[in-house]
Design an enzyme around this catalytic site. Structure first.
Site, mmCIF file in Angstrom:
data_model
loop_
_atom_site.group_PDB
_atom_site.id
_atom_site.type_symbol
_atom_site.label_atom_id
_atom_site.label_comp_id
_atom_site.label_asym_id
_atom_site.label_seq_id
_atom_site.Cartn_x
_atom_site.Cartn_y
_atom_site.Cartn_z
ATOM 1 N N LEU A 40 -22.699 11.779 30.637
ATOM 2 C CA LEU A 40 -21.240 11.700 30.627
ATOM 3 C C LEU A 40 -20.906 10.570 31.584
ATOM 4 O O LEU A 40 -21.495 10.478 32.665
ATOM 5 C CB LEU A 40 -20.607 13.013 31.117
ATOM 6 N N ASP A 41 -19.968 9.711 31.216
ATOM 7 C CA ASP A 41 -19.681 8.568 32.083
ATOM 8 C C ASP A 41 -18.924 9.002 33.341
ATOM 9 O O ASP A 41 -18.517 10.156 33.492
ATOM 10 C CB ASP A 41 -18.931 7.465 31.320
ATOM 11 N N TYR A 42 -18.757 8.056 34.244
ATOM 12 C CA TYR A 42 -18.198 8.295 35.580
ATOM 13 C C TYR A 42 -16.838 8.988 35.528
ATOM 14 O O TYR A 42 -16.549 9.868 36.342
ATOM 15 C CB TYR A 42 -18.074 6.937 36.291
ATOM 16 N N ARG A 56 -14.881 7.158 23.534
ATOM 17 C CA ARG A 56 -13.982 6.145 24.117
ATOM 18 C C ARG A 56 -13.920 4.910 23.220
ATOM 19 O O ARG A 56 -12.858 4.298 23.041
ATOM 20 C CB ARG A 56 -14.458 5.767 25.526
#
Length: 264
Positions: free
Chosen positions: A113-115, A213
């Site tokens: 999972l991104d930041y 995204r």
């Protein structure tokens, strides 16, 4: 007819060590480089070395044996925003391993999972389990908030898929991945839909690089919030943000059933 040696599967040495011991892949690399690993009595320092289950692999005097029945552990972590899913960050940013107990330092994250995203991350001490889950078509379910309206073209793409030569909208600025093929969503439900913001619940069967995204970014929709709360039937339920837990007995049972189908 092939002889037995031709059919033996070779495994990269650091993977063999990490899969059959408490060493992480990085720790395995270190002991290899230090010359502490021997194969059939011969020291090796080449990180590209591969071994078979029949080889005598040792770290010092300790024999590293393949154990096909080795017990594995899987934990669930509710990642908050502002943590990276990686062992170390060159920029010194906080990672999930800074929050997790030290006994999990050799565990591997199953996907990312991104930041700026939050929610369910699975981690395991088994390379085999990690690979099978990461490359599976098990459903990943998310709640998403975007800064605009869900138009019919967005719904059409969710239903039928989308192929983009330029999927850079929504991508990380340093990403080298440009084109991307988006499979149809497994399911979706629009919870709120207006010009200021919209909320959705979506299920996808992949987890590619910032896939959601990029998908919504193509339609000019910036993802404001993204939270994964289910992976392959394993769900956060009431697990607080920043906390971890072991899988339940039922979750392990379902996981074993899935893994057994992958060995067929």
């Amino acid at each position: 007819m092939k002889n037995q040696e031709e059919t033996v599967e070779l495994t990269r040495l650091n993977k063999f060590i990490s899969h059959n011991s408490n060493y992480s892949r990085r720790e395995a690399d270190k002991v290899i480089e230090e010359g502490r690993v021997t194969i059939n009595g011969n020291p090796v320092t080449n990180l590209a070395t591969k071994v078979s289950p029949n080889d005598d692999v040792r770290i010092g005097k300790k024999l590293i044996k393949e154990d096909k029945n080795r017990m594995y552990t899987v934990i669930m972590y509710n990642k908050p925003k502002g943590e990276l899913v990686t062992k170390n960050d060159p920029q010194g940013r906080k990672t999930v391993f800074d929050s997790l107990d030290k006994k999990y330092k050799h565990f591997m994250p199953i996907g990312r999972l991104d930041y700026a995203s939050e929610g369910l991350i699975l981690l395991t001490d088994s390379v085999d389990v990690a690979n099978k889950l990461m490359h599976s078509k098990l459903e990943r379910i998310y709640k998403i908030k975007v800064d605009g309206e869900i138009h019919p073209k967005v719904e059409e793409a969710m239903l039928h898929g989308l192929e983009l030569e330029d999927a850079s909208n929504g991508a990380h600025e340093k990403s080298k991945i440009k084109s991307m093929n988006f499979e149809p969503f497994v399911a979706y439900k629009i919870l709120t839909n207006n010009k200021n913001f919209s909320k959705l619940k979506v299920a996808i069967a992949e987890g590619k690089n910032r896939e959601l995204r990029r998908f919504f970014g193509h339609f000019g929709l910036n993802v404001m919030d993204l939270k994964r709360f289910e992976f392959g039937g394993m769900t956060l339920n009431n697990l607080p943000t920043g906390k971890s837990r072991y899988l339940t007995k039922d979750e392990y049972k379902d996981l074993r059933s899935f893994l057994n189908t992958q060995d067929d």
